[in-house]
Design a protein around this motif. Structure first.
Motif, mmCIF file in Angstrom:
data_model
loop_
_atom_site.group_PDB
_atom_site.id
_atom_site.type_symbol
_atom_site.label_atom_id
_atom_site.label_comp_id
_atom_site.label_asym_id
_atom_site.label_seq_id
_atom_site.Cartn_x
_atom_site.Cartn_y
_atom_site.Cartn_z
ATOM 1 N N ASP A 70 12.394 -22.318 18.998
ATOM 2 C CA ASP A 70 11.328 -22.293 18.001
ATOM 3 C C ASP A 70 10.618 -20.943 17.980
ATOM 4 O OD1 ASP A 70 11.770 -24.835 17.045
ATOM 5 O OD2 ASP A 70 10.249 -25.780 18.300
ATOM 6 N N GLU A 73 12.851 -18.505 16.168
ATOM 7 C CA GLU A 73 12.898 -18.777 14.728
ATOM 8 C C GLU A 73 11.573 -18.434 14.046
ATOM 9 O OE1 GLU A 73 16.133 -22.456 14.994
ATOM 10 O OE2 GLU A 73 13.991 -22.810 15.311
ATOM 11 N N ARG A 370 14.854 -22.989 9.864
ATOM 12 C CA ARG A 370 15.926 -23.195 10.867
ATOM 13 C C ARG A 370 17.209 -22.645 10.250
ATOM 14 N NH1 ARG A 370 12.849 -26.024 14.858
ATOM 15 N NH2 ARG A 370 11.103 -26.926 13.712
ATOM 16 N N ARG A 375 21.869 -26.135 13.556
ATOM 17 C CA ARG A 375 20.447 -26.198 13.912
ATOM 18 C C ARG A 375 19.656 -26.969 12.854
ATOM 19 N NH1 ARG A 375 16.290 -26.846 17.256
ATOM 20 N NH2 ARG A 375 14.629 -25.283 17.033
#
Length: 698
Positions: A70, A73, A370, A375
């Motif tokens: 996370d 990203e 994402r 993913r």
């Protein structure tokens, strides 16, 4: 695990490049000067107890903090930080202040914040301009509760979900044009009917361009009706409850407001609305918008009554609206709304998985994208399964006797979902959601006749305190429970004393202490904020400060006349109408509408398409002029003086009705004895469609 680790990349740049105000300088009363020192802002405030620290240690040991995807990203595609972390509202207050959360970026742990929530609070500090798909899709994040998305069309920008308020949306458009080259807005898309997805529209487009057809606004079918009904009929109560759930007047502090899960907070500028010009009515509908092919997938009865995902087939990019973000959402939201359909929500996510199986990027109106098919599908399946399991398991237990008052103590999230960050309950608390599912199917009653017609809380409280031998033993017992870390029990016990003896500040403080520890312990911002906001109110009352508003003249002006008449009935104080019985007509010639309005048994009854020839009064005015009254720009007296309002017959019904109208305020007390630091204004002063103007004579 180092909870205090600074965010890399975007957030580091945010610290140095994004400081300062956009517009004139102003002090923010919600800024806590003690936040950087990790000191409590309230003299009665407490640090996390030994019980809270031990619970936190256990939770931290079970969570998958080694999974840093996370963070990668959230920083991916970073182009530039916000030009300023603070944006001024046109009214002079601060509309947006990311600066007040900079303390979160210190390299330290904050033990008054749930470790998982602290992680998300730091992720949500990634603010600025981001590239989602090179040369095609961009987002500005960290400028409101939601993201604003810019799709590069053949001629200009297609803007998805223009934030909550005009000022921050205007700021975002200027920022994007400055960094990426100036382009006109050629279309706007509202993904759904919640205000954080349309309220800033006047900051990016002029209504004249929309009405001329130059700039289409695309939205799901019935968007306008849903946007209005949610924000008007119970709007004042929702505003008050939102101040609790979102803690919009609580200090930004490790001991106060730290995050809002979907974003840092909600902007406090001017919410606006321009009606859509193109509604999506089919389940799947493809349009070419400024040269870009978009397939719209309607997803009704999910996160909103009307909502839609969008698929960009030429780019393999999937816009999930607010159906899939980085948190499990609300099935029942504490601010108040109709209970959502967890089963259908899961099914619509599943439908998207199968309709668009080759997606290579998934992005949404909150959080970060994402990338990669595996993913994107991982996150979508996690949320699909979470909503499905909540629905199935809750009703499984309900069919074995679980009730709305027991289900939250019985339901358990599957272990496989507990260890997936995307399936954590940051926004919608799972204990609240399962109660919402029970309510959707079975209502509020738990089957216990004692709960069918309970006495007022003040009566029960006094009886309870009397049976305990008075306030002193109740307070002693509450303190002992707090010392033992049994804060939920303290909360149940001490509320009786607060209702029985509203001025007993010692008792209020014991209850506040329990709420505070429960807030520190909770992963959900909805629960944390509610506990901490009410702890502050118990100690010091309702604070003053400019807060976000869910109502505005634009929203009110979009009401139909029938909806406005319904709202007048809500605004009418019926206790003042005993013995009244009359009929009047309302005629609006410019749109051909007519209404029969009756006062009967202290209720205001209206029906469209009928008039009564024997009515005591007939009111005639154009709907365009009535809109000016609804917007608060004119009064009926002014229109009559201008010859735009005609009253034929006895004006008594008109005079009586407007004498009963109540202007609601979103600062009523939850607990008796709560001190109110009025005024506690919204970004604009409290607005009620047609009531502010209709209830007064010039």
């Amino acid at each position: 695990m180092r909870q205090g680790m600074l965010l890399a990349g975007a957030a580091t740049l945010l610290l140095s490049a994004g400081a300062g105000l956009a517009g004139q300088a102003a002090a923010n009363p919600l800024v806590d000067p003690n936040a950087f020192a990790n000191r409590h802002f309230h003299p009665e405030g407490k640090l996390p107890s030994a019980s809270t620290l031990e619970l936190r240690r256990q939770i931290a040991a079970e969570l998958p903090f080694a999974d840093r995807r996370d963070f990668e990203e959230a920083a991916r595609g970073f182009i530039a930080p916000l030009p300023a972390n603070t944006v001024m509202a046109d009214a002079g207050n601060i509309a947006w202040d990311l600066e007040s959360y900079q303390w979160l970026l210190q390299d330290r742990d904050f033990t008054s914040i749930h470790p998982s929530l602290l992680r998300l609070a730091r992720l949500n500090m990634n603010a600025g301009l981001f590239e989602v798909l090179p040369g095609r899709i961009y987002q500005v994040r960290g400028l409101d509760l939601s993201n604003i998305t810019f799709i590069k069309g053949k001629r200009g920008w297609i803007v998805f979900d223009p934030l909550i308020t005009e000022e921050v949306a205007r700021f975002a458009l200027a920022f994007v044009n400055d960094r990426l080259g100036k382009r006109p807005v050629t279309a706007v898309v509202y993904s759904h009917s919640h205000i954080d997805h349309f309220g800033g529209v006047r900051g990016i487009v002029a209504e004249a361009d929309v009405r001329s057809g130059k700039v289409p606004i695309i939205a799901p079918e019935n968007f306008l009706a849903e946007a209005i009904s949610e924000n008007v009929f119970a709007g004042n109560a929702m505003s008050r409850r939102s101040r609790i759930q979102y803690a919009t007047i609580l200090r930004r502090s490790p001991f106060g407001h730290a995050d809002q899960s979907l974003g840092k907070n909600a902007s406090a500028g001017r919410p606006t609305l321009i009606a859509p010009t193109r509604e999506i009515a089919r389940d799947l509908e493809e349009l070419t918008v400024d040269g870009v092919r978009i397939v719209f997938q309607l997803t009704p009865e999910t996160e909103a009554p009307v909502e839609m995902n969008s698929w960009f087939p030429d780019w393999k990019a999937f816009w999930a609206a607010e159906n899939v973000t980085a948190t499990i959402h609300n099935i029942y939201t504490l601010r108040g709304a109709q209970v959502r359909d967890a089963n259908n929500w899961s099914k619509e996510i599943n439908r998207a998985i199968h309709l668009f199986p080759d997606m290579e990027v998934m992005f949404a109106s909150h959080h970060w994208p994402r990338w990669g098919n595996a993913r994107a599908m991982e996150v979508m399946r996690a949320q699909r399964d979470a909503y499905a399991h909540m629905h199935q398991r809750t009703l499984h237990l309900a069919n074995q006797g679980a009730t709305i008052n027991s289900i939250h103590n019985l339901y358990e999230v599957p272990k496989g979902l507990e260890r997936q960050w995307a399936a954590r309950s940051y926004h919608g608390a799972v204990r609240n959601n399962v109660r919402g599912i029970i309510n959707r199917y079975l209502g509020f009653w738990d089957g216990n006749p004692s709960n069918l017609d309970p006495p007022p809380a003040e009566v029960t409280g006094k009886l309870f305190v009397e049976m305990m031998g008075g306030a002193t033993p109740v307070i002693a017992r509450g303190r002992a429970l707090n010392d033992a870390g049994r804060y939920r029990e303290t909360a149940q016990l001490m509320q009786h004393l607060v209702f029985a003896e509203p001025t007993n500040q010692e008792g209020r403080n014991v209850l506040a202490d329990a709420y505070e520890q429960l807030g520190y312990q909770d992963e959900s911002t909805s629960f944390r904020n509610s506990y901490l906001q009410m702890a502050a109110e118990l100690r010091s009352g309702i604070a003053a400060g400019a807060v976000p508003s869910t109502n505005s003249p634009d929203i009110a002006g979009a009401m139909t006349t029938a909806q406005w008449l319904d709202f007048l009935g809500i605004s009418m104080d019926s206790t003042k109408t005993e013995g009244w019985a009359w009929t009047m007509n309302l005629i609006t010639p410019d749109n051909g509408e007519r209404f029969k309005i009756e006062m009967s048994n202290q209720a205001l009854i209206s029906i469209q398409g009928f008039t009564d020839p024997g009515a005591l009064l007939t009111i005639t005015l154009n709907r365009s002029d009535l809109t000016q009254v609804i917007l608060g720009r004119k009064t009926f007296d002014q229109l009559q003086a201008e010859g735009k309002l005609k009253l034929e017959g006895d004006p008594t019904p008109f005079r009586q009705l407007r004498a009963t109208l109540t202007v609601f305020r979103p600062d009523f007390a939850i607990f008796p004895g709560t001190v109110n630091a009025r005024p506690a204004p919204t970004a604009a002063q409290p607005f009620q469609p047609g009531v502010n103007a209709a209830s007064r004579a010039e």
